[in-house]
Write an enzyme that holds these catalytic residues in place. Structure first.
Site, short mmCIF file in Angstrom:
data_model
loop_
_atom_site.label_atom_id
_atom_site.label_comp_id
_atom_site.label_asym_id
_atom_site.label_seq_id
_atom_site.Cartn_x
_atom_site.Cartn_y
_atom_site.Cartn_z
CB ALA A 1 -41.37 57.38 21.73
NE ARG B 1 -43.98 38.36 32.18
CZ ARG B 1 -44.36 37.56 31.19
NH1 ARG B 1 -44.25 36.23 31.32
NH2 ARG B 1 -44.85 38.03 30.06
CG ASN C 1 -42.47 37.36 23.62
OD1 ASN C 1 -43.56 37.85 23.31
ND2 ASN C 1 -42.27 36.70 24.75
CE1 TYR C 2 -46.42 31.75 19.69
CE2 TYR C 2 -48.34 33.19 19.57
CZ TYR C 2 -47.76 31.94 19.43
OH TYR C 2 -48.52 30.87 19.02
CB SER D 1 -35.16 28.09 14.75
OG SER D 1 -35.24 27.51 16.03
CG HIS E 1 -41.31 56.04 30.96
ND1 HIS E 1 -40.27 56.89 31.17
CD2 HIS E 1 -42.15 56.68 30.12
CE1 HIS E 1 -40.47 58.02 30.50
NE2 HIS E 1 -41.61 57.91 29.85
CG ASN F 1 -32.49 55.41 25.27
OD1 ASN F 1 -33.59 55.67 24.81
ND2 ASN F 1 -32.09 55.84 26.44
CB ALA G 1 -41.77 56.64 26.60
NE ARG H 1 -21.75 51.72 15.23
CZ ARG H 1 -21.12 50.59 15.58
NH1 ARG H 1 -21.01 50.25 16.86
NH2 ARG H 1 -20.61 49.80 14.65
#
Length: 204
Positions: free
Chosen positions: A176, A85, A138-139, A159, A115, A129, A132, A189
């Site tokens: 994981a 999305r 993001n906030y 910013s 996943h 990679n 899981a 890396r």
């Protein structure tokens, strides 16, 4: 050389690099517009429906939810119950595994989400990679002032950006159930251990 160029070797030669020269957080803020612009240039190798384009060599499993604008390149696997999305661009040979969510993210060749991952408002280089359950947030819900303020190469970058996950360099490995806090810049890396936390926020 921009920060993005220094972290993603194929950035300049990609369709994104031809259109965007800003820093990573500004590129992500305009991801939907970038993807929409690239959509108009695609050839007959893509199946295009509205603002969603999927290469004919890519496998999309039943139950995947794809919201445009979205481009998924050649030889990818889009697994059941994953979600795209907010404007996403996926390069070739990528895997977005079952239950994974990509929001406003640009993802380069050969990168994989195992996943049950969340990646928000980010740029992922090649051959990355995510094991899981690993998350790129993001906030800054934990702070009264969520605006971007990060430490990079000994300097503080500030910013007014409110939503930015990470710029993840080529070849990184994220273990994981690890968490990458908003505003991270991971050198190529970098290895984040399982259950690890990366938080590069500069405290005021």
């Amino acid at each position: 050389m921009s920060i993005v160029d220094a972290h993603i070797a194929s950035w300049c030669s990609s369709p994104l690099g031809e259109r965007a020269t800003e820093e990573a957080w500004d590129i992500v803020a305009n991801a939907a517009g970038l993807v929409t612009g690239i959509l108009a240039t695609l050839d007959a190798d893509y199946e295009i429906e509205g603002d969603i384009a999927v290469h004919r060599t890519t496998t999309v499993e039943t139950g995947a939810v794809m919201k445009g604008p979205l481009i998924v390149g050649p030889n990818c696997l889009v697994a059941a119950a994953c979600l795209f999305r907010g404007g996403c661009w996926i390069d070739s040979d990528c895997i977005v595994g079952p239950g994974a969510e990509l929001k406003t993210t640009l993802m380069f060749q050969g990168s994989k989400l195992a996943h049950f991952n969340f990646v928000g408002d980010s740029i992922l280089g090649s051959d990355i990679n995510l094991e899981a359950g690993s998350i790129i947030a993001n906030y800054r819900n934990d702070l009264a002032d969520p605006r971007l303020r990060i430490n990079y190469s000994g300097k503080t970058i500030e910013s007014d950006t409110l939503k930015f996950g990470a710029l993840v360099g080529d070849g990184c490995r994220i273990g994981a159930n690890a968490v990458v806090a908003p505003g991270a810049i991971l050198a190529p890396r970098t290895v984040v251990p399982r259950l690890g936390l990366i938080d590069q926020r500069t405290r005021s």
